[in-house]
Design an enzyme around this catalytic site. Structure first.
Site, PDB file in Angstrom:
ATOM      1  N   LEU A 125       5.348  91.939 -45.761  1.00  0.00           N
ATOM      2  CA  LEU A 125       4.391  91.472 -44.712  1.00  0.00           C
ATOM      3  C   LEU A 125       2.965  90.980 -45.603  1.00  0.00           C
ATOM      4  O   LEU A 125       2.319  89.932 -45.329  1.00  0.00           O
ATOM      5  CB  LEU A 125       4.281  92.671 -43.687  1.00  0.00           C
ATOM      6  CG  LEU A 125       2.901  92.332 -43.028  1.00  0.00           C
ATOM      7  CD1 LEU A 125       2.817  91.113 -42.269  1.00  0.00           C
ATOM      8  CD2 LEU A 125       2.614  93.567 -42.122  1.00  0.00           C
ATOM      9  N   GLU A 127      -0.076  90.233 -47.570  1.00  0.00           N
ATOM     10  CA  GLU A 127      -0.539  89.059 -48.763  1.00  0.00           C
ATOM     11  C   GLU A 127      -2.054  89.338 -49.193  1.00  0.00           C
ATOM     12  O   GLU A 127      -2.764  90.123 -48.395  1.00  0.00           O
ATOM     13  CB  GLU A 127      -0.713  87.527 -47.964  1.00  0.00           C
ATOM     14  CG  GLU A 127       0.742  87.015 -47.570  1.00  0.00           C
ATOM     15  CD  GLU A 127       0.664  85.889 -46.687  1.00  0.00           C
ATOM     16  OE1 GLU A 127       0.067  85.005 -46.727  1.00  0.00           O
ATOM     17  OE2 GLU A 127       1.933  85.578 -46.006  1.00  0.00           O
ATOM     18  N   ALA A 130      -4.020  88.713 -46.064  1.00  0.00           N
ATOM     19  CA  ALA A 130      -3.523  89.172 -44.867  1.00  0.00           C
ATOM     20  C   ALA A 130      -2.941  90.601 -45.144  1.00  0.00           C
ATOM     21  O   ALA A 130      -2.011  90.818 -45.341  1.00  0.00           O
ATOM     22  CB  ALA A 130      -2.356  88.224 -44.392  1.00  0.00           C
ATOM     23  N   GLU A 364       0.952 101.123 -44.460  1.00  0.00           N
ATOM     24  CA  GLU A 364       1.672 101.005 -43.064  1.00  0.00           C
ATOM     25  C   GLU A 364       0.426 100.909 -42.060  1.00  0.00           C
ATOM     26  O   GLU A 364       0.677 101.533 -40.877  1.00  0.00           O
ATOM     27  CB  GLU A 364       2.744 101.890 -42.873  1.00  0.00           C
ATOM     28  CG  GLU A 364       3.740 101.505 -42.187  1.00  0.00           C
ATOM     29  CD  GLU A 364       5.152 101.981 -42.743  1.00  0.00           C
ATOM     30  OE1 GLU A 364       5.105 101.968 -44.017  1.00  0.00           O
ATOM     31  OE2 GLU A 364       6.031 102.202 -42.049  1.00  0.00           O
TER      32      GLU A 364
END
Ligand code: CAA
Length: 382
Positions: A125, A127, A130, A364
């Site tokens: 997920l 980046e 991001a 997370e």
């Protein structure tokens, strides 16, 4: 209200605790020193059903519940935090979205080998631009005929350098914002245009690989799309909700290791003619560590129980994750303090627990993001 585990939950926890104590804990320091992926431990945990605890037996999981998953992950992480996160990613971040949104064929092909412990999975997920703002992905997946052509780089991917399969979050069009997000299952060994990028040098969880994943005109079969376009962001967030119990459990395991080691040391270490465990200054630290760890474990078990009973667990999982991460960090710092000078050197595991604990407040979903999730639910903003 029933606080006692079922016979099955008790039996699995004891089995995993015994395995962790005899097979994982003795090599934890070596894994930390060498940064070696604990391949043999992963395969054995797979044989025990622990790489897919809540995955149905039809897909080579153990067919148990999330309460059992939390218990198993606490015991593994108490012995080795790296083994804990590898297990958590296989079960939650990789396993959950395929279990929840995959077709029968996708589950047989991509979930079973990871749940059965044959290979590792990962979830891509994050980046460079991001992180907390998960909806602002730039990694692009463009449908051409029966394939998605993927371009972009993912960062900080746990298991990224060892995984066979990946659930990849990408956008079909950045202009669509979160509505453009899709999740694709990628066979990392059979995808031309894919390569493992930089492997990170980290502070802790050193036996768990964290790497970049680089996609350059990588071709992914369109049939590997999870669910339908437009649903990817919500799939992702519900997967993160489920995964947060995993990281919370890792945190409690690390905290329990810090407490157990500090307790044993405090009973042995003699200063001013008495074991330091007889001094109130040390007793208060031990009492706080034990109390907070129990509270964190109860929060985790509640979130898992809600999930098992198909009730909303988003807020409760966020509460459990951030509280457990904060408690683990406090316990690990106090563990070092109780060891004194010996806590600062590598001869004892106290410093490793402190390095390992920190990440549980960050990944997370940072603990700040968890507080936002809780607050939004309280206020009714979503
Ligand atoms: N489940 C399902 N849907 C959800 C949801 C949830 N938990 N939360 C929000 N949604 C829906 C909303 O209802 C909304 O849909 P509608 O427009 O149809 O109503 C849509 O998703 C967008 O919601 P928001 O506007 O609330 O989204 P946002 O952009 O404000 O983001 C966020 C919310 C909670 C901050 C989210 O971005 C987030 O969780 N960020 C953290 C990312 C993260 O956890 N990264 C971890 C990477 S993995 C990792 O670290 C693992 C590892 O290494 C081990």
């Amino acid at each position: 209200m029933q606080f006692a585990p079922t016979e099955e939950q008790k039996m699995v926890r004891e089995m995993v605790a015994k395995f962790a104590e005899t097979q994982i804990k003795p090599i934890a320091a070596e894994l930390d020193r060498t940064h070696r992926h604990p391949e043999e431990i992963c395969r054995q945990l797979g044989e025990m059903g622990i790489m897919g605890v809540a995955v149905p037996t039809d897909y080579d999981g153990a067919g148990m519940d999330n309460v059992t998953y939390v218990m198993a992950l606490i015991e593994i992480s108490k012995a080795c935090a790296s083994c804990g996160v590898i297990t958590s990613v296989n079960n939650s971040l990789y396993g959950y979205p395929i279990k929840a949104f995959g077709t029968e064929e996708q589950k047989k092909k991509f979930l079973a080998p990871v749940a059965g412990g044959l290979v590792e999975g990962c979830y891509a997920l994050t980046e460079s631009g991001a992180g907390s703002d998960a909806g602002s992905l730039k990694c692009r997946a463009v449908l051409k005929g029966d394939k998605y052509i993927v371009n972009g780089t993912k960062t900080f991917i746990t298991n990224g350098n060892v995984a066979r399969y990946c659930v990849l979050a990408a956008t079909t069009d950045p202009a669509l914002g979160y509505k453009g997000v899709i999740n694709l299952i990628v066979d990392l060994k059979e995808t031309p245009g894919f390569s493992v990028g930089k492997i990170e040098e980290k502070m802790g969880i050193l036996a768990s690989g964290t790497s970049e994943l680089v996609f350059e005109d990588a071709e992914v079969p369109a049939e590997n799309l999870l669910g339908t376009p437009g649903q990817g962001f919500k799939q992702m967030l519900s997967g993160l909700d489920a995964g947060r119990s995993g990281i919370g459990s890792q945190a409690v395991g690390i905290g329990r290791a810090a407490l157990e080691d500090a307790l044993a040391y405090a009973k042995e270490r003699v200063q001013f003619g008495k074991p330091i465990a007889t001094f109130e200054a040390i007793q208060f630290k031990l009492a706080d560590m034990a109390t907070e760890l129990d509270a964190a474990e109860l929060l985790l078990l509640r979130a898992a129980w809600l999930e098992d009973n198909h009730l909303d667990f988003e807020k409760e999982a966020a509460m459990a994750k951030y509280y457990a991460g904060d408690v683990a960090m406090r316990a690990a710092i106090e563990g070092v303090q109780i060891f004194g000078g010996y806590g600062y050197v590598k001869e004892y595991p106290a410093e490793r627990h402190m390095r390992d604990a920190k990440i549980t407040q960050i990944y997370e979903g940072t603990n700040e993001i968890q507080r936002i999730v809780v607050a939004r639910k309280l206020i009714g903003m979503r």
